[in-house]
Design an enzyme around this catalytic site. Structure first.
Site, mmCIF file in Angstrom:
data_model
loop_
_atom_site.group_PDB
_atom_site.id
_atom_site.type_symbol
_atom_site.label_atom_id
_atom_site.label_comp_id
_atom_site.label_asym_id
_atom_site.label_seq_id
_atom_site.Cartn_x
_atom_site.Cartn_y
_atom_site.Cartn_z
ATOM 1 N N ASN A 133 0.805 -1.240 0.000
ATOM 2 C CA ASN A 133 0.000 0.000 0.000
ATOM 3 C C ASN A 133 0.835 1.286 0.000
ATOM 4 O O ASN A 133 0.450 2.277 -0.626
ATOM 5 C CB ASN A 133 -1.037 -0.004 1.131
ATOM 6 N N HIS A 157 9.247 -8.059 -0.242
ATOM 7 C CA HIS A 157 8.167 -7.103 -0.510
ATOM 8 C C HIS A 157 6.926 -7.839 -1.020
ATOM 9 O O HIS A 157 7.017 -9.002 -1.426
ATOM 10 C CB HIS A 157 8.637 -6.069 -1.544
ATOM 11 N N GLY A 208 1.412 -5.797 7.578
ATOM 12 C CA GLY A 208 0.519 -6.523 6.680
ATOM 13 C C GLY A 208 -0.710 -7.005 7.409
ATOM 14 O O GLY A 208 -1.144 -6.407 8.397
ATOM 15 N N GLU A 230 3.022 -4.787 12.546
ATOM 16 C CA GLU A 230 2.183 -3.615 12.316
ATOM 17 C C GLU A 230 1.068 -4.107 11.402
ATOM 18 O O GLU A 230 1.291 -4.317 10.204
ATOM 19 C CB GLU A 230 3.050 -2.513 11.676
ATOM 20 N N CYS A 264 -3.663 1.355 6.840
ATOM 21 C CA CYS A 264 -4.046 0.846 8.160
ATOM 22 C C CYS A 264 -4.548 1.985 9.044
ATOM 23 O O CYS A 264 -5.433 1.785 9.862
ATOM 24 C CB CYS A 264 -2.862 0.125 8.799
ATOM 25 N N GLU A 361 -11.913 -4.861 9.329
ATOM 26 C CA GLU A 361 -11.270 -3.704 8.707
ATOM 27 C C GLU A 361 -11.787 -3.573 7.277
ATOM 28 O O GLU A 361 -11.821 -4.564 6.533
ATOM 29 C CB GLU A 361 -9.742 -3.910 8.689
#
Ligand SMILES: O=CCCCC(=O)O
Length: 456
Positions: A133, A157, A208, A230, A264, A361
């Protein structure tokens, strides 16, 4: 093994394909990592700081090139991509300026008059598992402090941004970092988990999903290695009746639409005191409607598309299920075209407990609205989530704002402002949003051995 593809989400075209690293290539790179660490850790912090400063200069010099690459691979609008590259350079400057101070020994005077100190030494190769993102920012948020502390970095990545991964590796090379201080590994998730079994990899930082975080942190734990996670967030944006409503509504739209909602820390749940609910919803809706969609490379576009068509479909499914359970569509709500990453910004209200829009989410441009009687109810709804990343509270009574900030279960609270990360502020969550902190002094101390030396 299947190829790693770089696909432009705006038009679905495959731009490039890469063969994943073979086991032999992975071994060679790990060896390089290990041998480089032995010399890199002995380089004075001031020299490492000069190199990270240089990386920042390269980011600024080639801003347009990197920004276009970001937009090409994950579809964010070009203005946001430029801002992302600038922010990476800011983090490089920040650690170039503060690393020595943050890593300097802490002196301790003991009650018996004796002395000790704590020195901060690097751990070795740190694996970074990073998402698509913010394909540059997430990596620099990890790399600027971690490498400056004397560690070496291995980047796994997201598989939809391989060109960004390779471009970042070349930035460190061009800046003069010794070969092996930062390497991108184009590998799949199975090979990533195997890296954690390898003694040469000392710790992992992951940004992620909860699922990826649990797998990676589980494997790190099994191998007695530190992990920093995170993960997701369902950040509340609370507006109390005494807030500046037009400013709050304008900011709320930015906070929800940043990165086309794929962040996020984007505000996701708008919790509004009932006396200003209608006014706020009206202004929010008007501000969303004014945004212009279009090609992400066009300067005039305010939003374009999501990063992949499957992400658009998943988001729609969450809306569909929530509506089946009673949520109301106030704006948007259309099903995305099959195979397309485009998505219509959506506003949902009357969200029932137990629906995806209440508890999951929503990683895209969907705002959920909650009408509450007072601040107490606002806090209850804000905390009624498994996540605990950040929150925004709007009130003209700062004292009340600070008291409420203390009641929120999250890693950060912003008063009368949208949540945004910056190099000097520790960043991270609690609950299912993860653990550990990036950025600030805490960020550089996450991957060091705080060694106690008793001096007598
Ligand atoms: O998905 C997480 C995004 C973090 C963005 C930021 O640090 O601003």
């Amino acid at each position: 093994m299947s190829k790693i593809q770089s696909i432009n989400p705006w038009n679905g075209k495959v731009i490039k394909e890469f063969a994943p690293l073979s086991p032999g290539e992975i071994e060679t790179k790990l060896e390089l990592s290990e041998s480089t660490f032995q010399s890199w850790k002995r380089i004075p912090v001031s020299e490492r700081a000069s190199l990270i400063k240089r990386a920042g200069e390269i980011l600024r010099k080639n801003k347009e090139e990197y920004a276009r690459l970001i937009t090409l691979e994950m579809g964010k609008i070009i203005r946001e991509s430029r801002a992302e590259v600038e922010k990476c350079a800011w983090a490089c400057d920040y650690y170039a300026e503060h690393a020595e101070e943050f890593l300097s020994p802490e002196r301790i005077k003991l009650p018996d008059g004796k002395k000790a100190k704590i020195i901060h030494q690097p751990l070795g190769a740190i694996l970074a598992v990073m998402p698509w993102n913010f394909p540059f920012w997430q990596v620099f948020r990890f790399a600027a402090p971690t490498l400056t502390a004397g560690n070496v970095g291995i980047l796994k990545h997201a598989s939809n941004v391989p060109q960004c991964a390779l471009a970042i590796e070349s930035i460190f090379r061009e800046a003069g970092f010794p070969e092996g201080v930062f390497q991108s590994f184009l590998i799949d998730s199975k090979a990533t988990l195997s890296l954690l079994e390898d003694d040469r990899v000392k710790a992992v930082s992951l940004t992620g999903s909860e699922k990826a975080g649990a797998a990676v942190s589980g494997s790190a734990g099994k191998n007695i290695k530190k992990s920093l996670l995170e993960l997701g967030g369902s950040d509340p944006f609370i507006v109390l009746a005494d807030a500046d409503i037009p400013l709050a509504a304008e900011t709320a739209v930015k906070a929800r639409m940043v990165n086309f909602g794929q962040s996020c820390i984007a505000a996701k749940r708008f919790i509004i005191e009932e006396s200003v609910y209608e006014e706020f919803l009206k202004l929010f809706t008007e501000n969303i409607i004014q945004l212009k969609s279009g090609d992400p490379m066009e300067e005039s576009s305010d939003y374009a598309c999501m990063a992949r068509p499957d992400l658009a479909s998943e988001l729609y499914e969450q809306i569909e299920k929530s509506v089946e359970l009673g949520a109301k569509i106030h704006l948007g709500g259309q099903k995305p075209i099959k195979g397309s990453a485009e998505f219509i910004p959506t506003i949902l209200s009357d969200i029932p407990e137990g629906s995806p829009a209440y508890s999951e989410e929503l990683f895209g441009p969907v705002a959920t609205f909650f009408k509450v009687k007072n601040a107490t109810e606002a806090i209850r709804i804000a905390n009624a989530t498994e996540f605990g990343l950040a929150a925004s509270i709007w009130t003209s009574d700062l004292k009340k704002g600070e008291t409420l900030a203390g009641e929120i279960e999250s890693g950060a609270v912003f008063l009368n402002a949208m949540v945004a990360s910056q190099p000097a502020l520790p960043f991270g969550g609690i609950k299912k949003s993860g653990f550990g902190r990036e950025l600030g002094r805490q960020g550089i101390l996450e991957f060091v051995n705080a060694k106690t030396v008793y001096l007598g």
